[in-house]
Design an enzyme around this catalytic site. Structure first.
Site, PDB file in Angstrom:
ATOM      1  N   CYS A   1      36.201  34.683  37.656  1.00 50.36           N
ATOM      2  CA  CYS A   1      35.299  34.916  38.790  1.00 50.36           C
ATOM      3  C   CYS A   1      35.321  36.382  39.217  1.00 50.36           C
ATOM      4  O   CYS A   1      36.178  36.805  39.999  1.00 50.36           O
ATOM      5  CB  CYS A   1      35.696  34.004  39.954  1.00 50.36           C
ATOM      6  SG  CYS A   1      34.631  34.214  41.388  1.00 50.36           S
TER       7      CYS A   1
ATOM      8  N   CYS B   1      34.963  36.911  42.962  1.00 50.61           N
ATOM      9  CA  CYS B   1      36.163  36.689  43.776  1.00 50.61           C
ATOM     10  C   CYS B   1      37.177  37.815  43.568  1.00 50.61           C
ATOM     11  O   CYS B   1      37.833  38.237  44.509  1.00 50.61           O
ATOM     12  CB  CYS B   1      36.845  35.370  43.409  1.00 50.61           C
ATOM     13  SG  CYS B   1      35.740  34.039  42.977  1.00 50.61           S
ATOM     14  N   ASP B   2      37.335  38.266  42.334  1.00 51.34           N
ATOM     15  CA  ASP B   2      38.481  39.119  42.007  1.00 51.34           C
ATOM     16  C   ASP B   2      38.138  40.566  41.668  1.00 51.34           C
ATOM     17  O   ASP B   2      39.044  41.389  41.508  1.00 51.34           O
ATOM     18  CB  ASP B   2      39.240  38.515  40.805  1.00 51.34           C
ATOM     19  CG  ASP B   2      39.738  37.102  41.114  1.00 51.34           C
ATOM     20  OD1 ASP B   2      40.013  36.827  42.290  1.00 51.34           O
ATOM     21  OD2 ASP B   2      39.835  36.287  40.177  1.00 51.34           O
TER      22      ASP B   2
END
Ligand code: NAP
Length: 317
Positions: free
Chosen positions: A133, A136-137
């Site tokens: 992701c 997200c990261d």
């Protein structure tokens, strides 16, 4: 707890089904599942959902869909389904907390999960440099060097997003041409932070506490090389989330739920929509369309059941 419609999964298919079922006054219950908002909530920018001229963030789109369904009375539960008993009516759904929910109809919209590379180091270094992701990261890779694996729309979309943070990004692809849409290809080819390693596969991910390097194999000449990197983002497609339905619903060879064109599964009263059914289009808009169809079908199914029950009662008395 009893609900006329229980929706399992909360991506665009589930949330659209919730909106339509709620507007039919069915007070649907959405069991959010492992990935609230579905895969779209792990997507940085959605540029092809109609109505958003400048595009919209994936999280924002999922969040708006949920709020819209809630406005008309959809209920939400943060849990996982562990079992479904379809041998009884109403159906009995058991959640991971051991709670049982009964349902007159079920809409399955459990989506699909990122496919893993299945190489040495991938599991051990998950969340330590291996991520599925970018949204997200990505932030954690500011100023770093990362590898993205794959040649589809996801690989390119997320690579372009990652270039906001990273200094250098290498796309490793198993062929020498990309599957991604031309518009994304043009953007990736002209981005100076991105370079491609063609006809190659990541064979191993190395590192102690964090990802430190990948081993790359050239698939044509068989040679291997090591590349020092801080992160690995595999974007090599998806597998449907259907473990729960093995032996219950008809699945195809790849594990997707089989439905007719009206989103009906082999069990009357159970419908399925979105990525858990579709391995052709896999778009937020097609998932939403199927979610709408599933909810309308569930509404008609319930009306028919009610009508049949009344008729039987009338005949009996
Ligand atoms: P995809 O289109 O199936 O692409 C998967 C990529 O991974 C392909 O390039 C494939 O290589 C490669 N691959 C598959 N298995 C592999 C393996 N074991 N090892 C190495 N490489 C492997 O999947 P996706 O990119 O996740 O996209 C899924 C769907 O979502 C598509 O319909 C896509 O259009 C859609 N999507 C759309 C957008 C957008 O419109 N902006 C963004 C994201 C996703 P080959 O090419 O050699 O098969």
């Amino acid at each position: 707890m009893h609900s006329k419609v229980v929706i399992i999964g909360s991506g665009p298919a589930g949330l659209t089904a919730a909106l339509y079922a709620a507007r039919a006054n069915l007070e649907p219950l959405v069991i959010r599942g492992l990935q609230p908002g579905g895969l779209i909530a792990t997507t940085s920018e959605v540029e092809n959902y109609p109505g958003f001229v400048e595009g919209i963030g994936g999280v924002e789109l999922a969040d708006s869909m949920e709020k819209q369904a809630a406005r008309f009375g959809a209920q939400f539960k943060d849990t996982l389904v562990t079992a479904i008993d379809a041998s009884v009516r109403p159906f009995v759904i058991t959640t991971d907390g051991g709670e049982q929910v009964t349902a007159d109809t079920i809409i399955v919209s459990t989506g699909a999960s990122p496919r893993k590379l299945g190489v040495l180091g991938e599991e051990q270094l998950a969340n330590r440099g291996v991520s599925y992701c970018a949204t997200c990261d990505g932030f954690f890779f500011r100023g770093k060097k990362v590898v993205v694996v794959g040649g589809g729309n996801s690989a390119l979309d997320e690579s372009l997003f990652l270039t906001r943070f990273v200094d250098e990004l290498i796309i490793v692809h198993r062929r020498d041409s990309l599957r991604a849409d031309p518009v994304l290809q043009e953007r990736a080819f002209s981005n100076e932070k991105i370079r491609f390693v063609w006809d190659s596969a990541v064979e191993a991910i190395m590192g102690n506490e964090q990802v430190e390097a990948v081993q790359i194999k050239h698939l044509k000449d068989g040679s291997t090389s090591e590349l020092a990197v801080d992160g690995v983002f595999p974007y090599i497609g998806h597998i449907p989330n259907t473990k729960l339905f093995v032996g219950l619903l008809t699945l195809d060879d790849a594990g997707y739920i089989v439905t007719d064109t009206r989103q009906r599964t082999n069990i009357p009263g159970i419908f399925a929509a979105g990525d858990v059914v579709d391995h052709v289009y896999r778009q937020a808009i097609t998932a939403a369309g199927e979610g709408c169809k599933a909810a309308m079908e569930a509404t008609w199914y319930l009306a028919e059941q009610e009508h049949a029950a009344k008729k039987a009662q009338h005949a009996a008395g």
